[in-house]
Design a protein around this motif. Structure first.
Motif, PDB file in Angstrom:
ATOM      1  N   ILE A 168     -15.066   9.157  47.439  1.00 29.57           N
ATOM      2  CA  ILE A 168     -16.085   8.529  48.306  1.00 29.57           C
ATOM      3  C   ILE A 168     -16.494   7.191  47.715  1.00 29.57           C
ATOM      4  CG2 ILE A 168     -18.441   8.720  49.195  1.00 29.57           C
ATOM      5  CD1 ILE A 168     -17.028  10.824  50.544  1.00 29.57           C
ATOM      6  N   LEU A 169     -16.713   7.181  46.403  1.00 23.80           N
ATOM      7  CA  LEU A 169     -17.162   5.956  45.740  1.00 23.80           C
ATOM      8  C   LEU A 169     -16.066   4.886  45.769  1.00 23.80           C
ATOM      9  CD1 LEU A 169     -19.275   4.494  44.006  1.00 23.80           C
ATOM     10  CD2 LEU A 169     -18.195   5.508  42.004  1.00 23.80           C
ATOM     11  N   PHE A 170     -14.857   5.259  45.307  1.00 22.57           N
ATOM     12  CA  PHE A 170     -13.787   4.259  45.175  1.00 22.57           C
ATOM     13  C   PHE A 170     -13.063   3.993  46.493  1.00 22.57           C
ATOM     14  CE2 PHE A 170     -14.186   5.714  40.777  1.00 22.57           C
ATOM     15  CZ  PHE A 170     -14.339   4.493  40.166  1.00 22.57           C
ATOM     16  N   LYS A 213       5.004   7.964  45.014  1.00 19.04           N
ATOM     17  CA  LYS A 213       4.799   7.645  46.427  1.00 19.04           C
ATOM     18  C   LYS A 213       3.514   8.202  47.000  1.00 19.04           C
ATOM     19  CE  LYS A 213       9.555   6.984  47.667  1.00 19.04           C
ATOM     20  NZ  LYS A 213      10.401   7.506  46.614  1.00 19.04           N
ATOM     21  N   ALA A 214       2.860   7.337  47.783  1.00 22.78           N
ATOM     22  CA  ALA A 214       1.728   7.818  48.560  1.00 22.78           C
ATOM     23  C   ALA A 214       2.283   8.304  49.885  1.00 22.78           C
ATOM     24  CB  ALA A 214       0.749   6.692  48.796  1.00 22.78           C
ATOM     25  N   GLU A 215       1.590   9.261  50.467  1.00 21.47           N
ATOM     26  CA  GLU A 215       2.007   9.700  51.787  1.00 21.47           C
ATOM     27  C   GLU A 215       1.435   8.738  52.785  1.00 21.47           C
ATOM     28  OE1 GLU A 215       1.041  14.129  51.320  1.00 21.47           O
ATOM     29  OE2 GLU A 215       1.481  13.640  53.399  1.00 21.47           O
ATOM     30  N   ILE A 216       2.283   7.898  53.367  1.00 22.03           N
ATOM     31  CA  ILE A 216       1.710   6.808  54.147  1.00 22.03           C
ATOM     32  C   ILE A 216       1.007   7.294  55.407  1.00 22.03           C
ATOM     33  CG2 ILE A 216       3.065   4.906  53.250  1.00 22.03           C
ATOM     34  CD1 ILE A 216       4.876   5.219  55.656  1.00 22.03           C
ATOM     35  N   ALA A 217       1.421   8.467  55.932  1.00 27.49           N
ATOM     36  CA  ALA A 217       0.720   8.958  57.124  1.00 27.49           C
ATOM     37  C   ALA A 217      -0.732   9.269  56.777  1.00 27.49           C
ATOM     38  CB  ALA A 217       1.419  10.190  57.672  1.00 27.49           C
ATOM     39  N   GLN A 218      -0.934   9.895  55.597  1.00 32.55           N
ATOM     40  CA  GLN A 218      -2.297  10.206  55.142  1.00 32.55           C
ATOM     41  C   GLN A 218      -3.070   8.924  54.864  1.00 32.55           C
ATOM     42  OE1 GLN A 218      -3.432  13.683  54.119  1.00 32.55           O
ATOM     43  NE2 GLN A 218      -1.876  14.007  55.676  1.00 32.55           N
ATOM     44  N   VAL A 219      -2.375   7.970  54.247  1.00 35.11           N
ATOM     45  CA  VAL A 219      -3.018   6.699  53.933  1.00 35.11           C
ATOM     46  C   VAL A 219      -3.465   6.013  55.214  1.00 35.11           C
ATOM     47  CG1 VAL A 219      -2.574   4.361  53.065  1.00 35.11           C
ATOM     48  CG2 VAL A 219      -1.843   6.332  51.740  1.00 35.11           C
ATOM     49  N   LYS A 220      -2.594   6.065  56.232  1.00 35.05           N
ATOM     50  CA  LYS A 220      -2.945   5.402  57.483  1.00 35.05           C
ATOM     51  C   LYS A 220      -4.138   6.087  58.150  1.00 35.05           C
ATOM     52  CE  LYS A 220      -1.304   3.448  61.693  1.00 35.05           C
ATOM     53  NZ  LYS A 220      -0.229   2.708  62.319  1.00 35.05           N
ATOM     54  N   ILE A 221      -4.157   7.403  58.114  1.00 35.19           N
ATOM     55  CA  ILE A 221      -5.306   8.124  58.684  1.00 35.19           C
ATOM     56  C   ILE A 221      -6.579   7.678  57.977  1.00 35.19           C
ATOM     57  CG2 ILE A 221      -6.395  10.392  58.877  1.00 35.19           C
ATOM     58  CD1 ILE A 221      -3.556  11.549  59.214  1.00 35.19           C
ATOM     59  N   PHE A 222      -6.487   7.595  56.668  1.00 35.11           N
ATOM     60  CA  PHE A 222      -7.651   7.199  55.861  1.00 35.11           C
ATOM     61  C   PHE A 222      -8.088   5.764  56.172  1.00 35.11           C
ATOM     62  CE2 PHE A 222      -8.980   5.107  51.865  1.00 35.11           C
ATOM     63  CZ  PHE A 222     -10.233   5.698  51.763  1.00 35.11           C
ATOM     64  N   ILE A 223      -7.110   4.847  56.179  1.00 35.10           N
ATOM     65  CA  ILE A 223      -7.435   3.429  56.416  1.00 35.10           C
ATOM     66  C   ILE A 223      -7.998   3.233  57.822  1.00 35.10           C
ATOM     67  CG2 ILE A 223      -6.409   1.131  56.657  1.00 35.10           C
ATOM     68  CD1 ILE A 223      -6.535   1.835  53.804  1.00 35.10           C
ATOM     69  N   MET A 224      -7.390   3.904  58.811  1.00 35.10           N
ATOM     70  CA  MET A 224      -7.880   3.764  60.181  1.00 35.10           C
ATOM     71  C   MET A 224      -9.293   4.321  60.302  1.00 35.10           C
ATOM     72  SD  MET A 224      -5.666   2.231  62.176  1.00 35.10           S
ATOM     73  CE  MET A 224      -5.582   2.727  63.891  1.00 35.10           C
ATOM     74  N   VAL A 244     -13.042   9.326  56.639  1.00 34.52           N
ATOM     75  CA  VAL A 244     -12.652  10.715  56.407  1.00 34.52           C
ATOM     76  C   VAL A 244     -12.012  10.758  55.035  1.00 34.52           C
ATOM     77  CG1 VAL A 244     -11.302  12.640  57.299  1.00 34.52           C
ATOM     78  CG2 VAL A 244     -11.998  10.804  58.833  1.00 34.52           C
ATOM     79  N   VAL A 245     -12.508  11.577  54.155  1.00 36.09           N
ATOM     80  CA  VAL A 245     -11.831  11.725  52.866  1.00 36.09           C
ATOM     81  C   VAL A 245     -11.572  13.175  52.524  1.00 36.09           C
ATOM     82  CG1 VAL A 245     -12.362   9.632  51.587  1.00 36.09           C
ATOM     83  CG2 VAL A 245     -14.083  11.410  51.791  1.00 36.09           C
ATOM     84  N   SER A 246     -12.407  14.065  53.107  1.00 37.50           N
ATOM     85  CA  SER A 246     -12.439  15.440  52.613  1.00 37.50           C
ATOM     86  C   SER A 246     -11.081  16.136  52.662  1.00 37.50           C
ATOM     87  CB  SER A 246     -13.475  16.233  53.399  1.00 37.50           C
ATOM     88  OG  SER A 246     -13.271  16.018  54.769  1.00 37.50           O
ATOM     89  N   ASN A 247     -10.415  16.111  53.828  1.00 36.22           N
ATOM     90  CA  ASN A 247      -9.190  16.910  53.919  1.00 36.22           C
ATOM     91  C   ASN A 247      -7.925  16.089  53.702  1.00 36.22           C
ATOM     92  OD1 ASN A 247      -9.671  15.489  56.181  1.00 36.22           O
ATOM     93  ND2 ASN A 247      -9.305  17.158  57.629  1.00 36.22           N
TER      94      ASN A 247
END
Lengths: 341, 127
Positions: free
Chosen positions: A25-27, A229-240, A248-251
């Motif tokens: 949450i912080l970073f 590797k980062a999972e880019i689908a997860q990264v995109k969900i997070f960035i969007m 959204v960070v929890s799940n």
């Protein structure tokens, strides 16, 4: 130099540890929002500050012949005398770095046959120009490529850039040329500071820190793409979720290297308005670049000159006419003659 | 007092628009909240565990391609010791039958265009 490297490593380490301590949450949320605010407000403040500063003298740098008599050839690109000419010079400066193209490298010879003694020779040196151009354009393309994380669906222009960038089709995920070239360019700019004795002498922590910071960002970015590797689908969900202001960070399963990358980018954004990196908007405010070279045609008035209290000779005579007449000084207009005389 | 007011204001507006573009360009399309991927129901695990497959499947496929075509090795030993035939068609696509609801889901929205399908035929419909 070492301290700036250590600071960058420390920031990375803090982010790394933070992601394992569940401080996503912080970073991942608070820091990016703060960073974007500091970045935008800081840059606007800086621009307003510059716009408030008066330019006392016309100081355009000249790289050619100023417009003069008709039979003297005017260098329109380097010494424009009109607003439109300045726009053209500015465009070439921003897009082609023409002033770096003129960069020279001084070499001194102890015994030179030409001067029969010591001699200083300036050679043209295009390395800085080439690698800074490479760095800036690669950085720009890398920045553009990141828009695939900001947009759904991804527009075809971004896919086109990626297709061109990865046209060598090396490996999977495909190797992007700009990523590699960006690393090469940064390493050159860094090595230039470290191994050029003269440059090293004048380099300060605020020269090294942005380089190490950018190096950290590029390395963590390359690492995220090719190694850890980062999972880019997860990264995109997070960035969007961030850009839609509903984080959204929890799940989500975001890897530590991603948090490091994000934190270093945020550090860059926060550092940007207070560092030499503000040359991005600053170049447009440089009086050496944005003033037309028309110093022989137009008088440049210093804007902070106080309004002049002019006291013209007729006013002077009006005030002291009687006294001047009595002293027998010559007058343009005689005082009113007394009717008796 | 600002000098060159109009130019400075235009500059500031352009800069702010460009710098905040990651925020507002997202508004043109739609939000992206889940991958919408469907994994095969009848299988418990893939070749390796799910985390590995999600992050490293592209590397695995690349290695498989090299092994099968350059070294003519057709067997892959997974970390759990299980042996798999190195084949996109016969191993991967036996379970992941639907291209549209599996591969394309993530690849399309993350602008990934692998060149698997310059040689292999895209499976159009599940069996």
């Amino acid at each position: 130099m070492l301290e700036s490297l250590l600071v960058v490593l420390l920031i990375g380490a803090i982010a790394w540890v933070g992601s394992y301590m569940g401080l996503t949450i912080l970073f991942g949320v608070i820091l990016p929002y703060v960073a974007v605010c500091v970045f935008v407000i800081g840059l606007v403040r800086r621009m307003v500050y510059w716009a408030k500063s008066p330019v006392p003298f016309a100081i355009p740098t000249t790289g050619g012949q100023e417009r003069s008599l008709d039979f003297i050839k005017h260098d329109k690109l380097d010494c424009p005398n009109t607003k439109w000419g300045v726009v053209v010079r500015m465009f070439l400066e921003v897009c082609c770095f023409r002033s770096l193209f003129r960069n020279t490298h001084a070499v001194s010879f102890e015994q030179d046959p030409v001067s029969k003694g010591p001699r200083l020779v300036y050679y043209s040196s295009k390395w800085l120009w080439f690698f800074s151009l490479l760095f800036h354009y690669c950085f720009f393309i890398v920045f553009l490529r990141h828009f695939r994380f900001f947009m759904e669906p991804v527009p075809c222009c971004i896919s086109f850039i990626e297709a061109v960038d990865g046209f060598l089709q090396i490996g999977s995920p495909r190797f992007f040329l700009t990523g590699g070239l960006l690393l090469v360019a940064i390493l050159f700019l860094l090595c230039r500071r470290i191994f050029d004795q003269r440059l090293r002498y004048i380099s300060l922590i605020n020269d090294y820190f942005p380089l190490f910071l950018l190096l950290g960002i590029v390395l963590s970015g390359l690492c995220l793409r090719y190694f850890d590797k980062a999972e880019i689908a997860q990264v995109k969900i997070f960035i969007m979720s961030l850009t839609h202001f509903s984080p959204v960070v929890s799940n989500l399963d975001l890897n530590a290297m991603f948090i490091v990358h994000l934190t270093l980018v945020c550090t860059l954004l926060i550092y940007f308005p207070f560092s030499k990196l503000v040359h991005m908007p600053g170049i447009f405010f440089s009086p050496t670049r944005n003033l037309p070279t028309n110093t022989r045609e137009v008088r440049h008035i210093n804007p902070w000159n106080p309004p002049k209290q002019f006291f013209t000779y007729p006013e002077y005579e009006d005030r002291y006419r009687e006294a001047m007449a009595q002293a027998g000084l010559p007058l343009e207009k005689q005082p009113n003659q007394k009717p008796a005389e | 007092m600002l000098y060159n007011k109009s130019a400075v204001y235009i500059g500031i507006v352009i800069l702010v628009i460009l710098l905040t573009s990651p925020f507002w360009v997202g508004l043109f399309g739609h939000n992206y909240t889940s991958t919408g991927i469907t994994t095969p129901k009848d299988q418990a695990t893939c070749i390796e565990n799910a985390d590995f497959m999600r992050a490293q499947h592209m590397r695995l496929l690349n290695e498989w391609r090299d092994k099968a075509l350059r070294d003519e090795t057709r067997t892959y030993v997974a970390t759990d010791g299980k042996k798999w035939e190195i084949s996109l068609q016969n191993t991967c696509m036996r379970c992941h039958t639907n291209y549209k609801s599996f591969c394309e889901k993530c690849h399309l929205s993350n602008s990934v265009s692998p060149y698997c399908w310059t040689c292999h035929i895209i499976p159009t419909e599940g069996k």
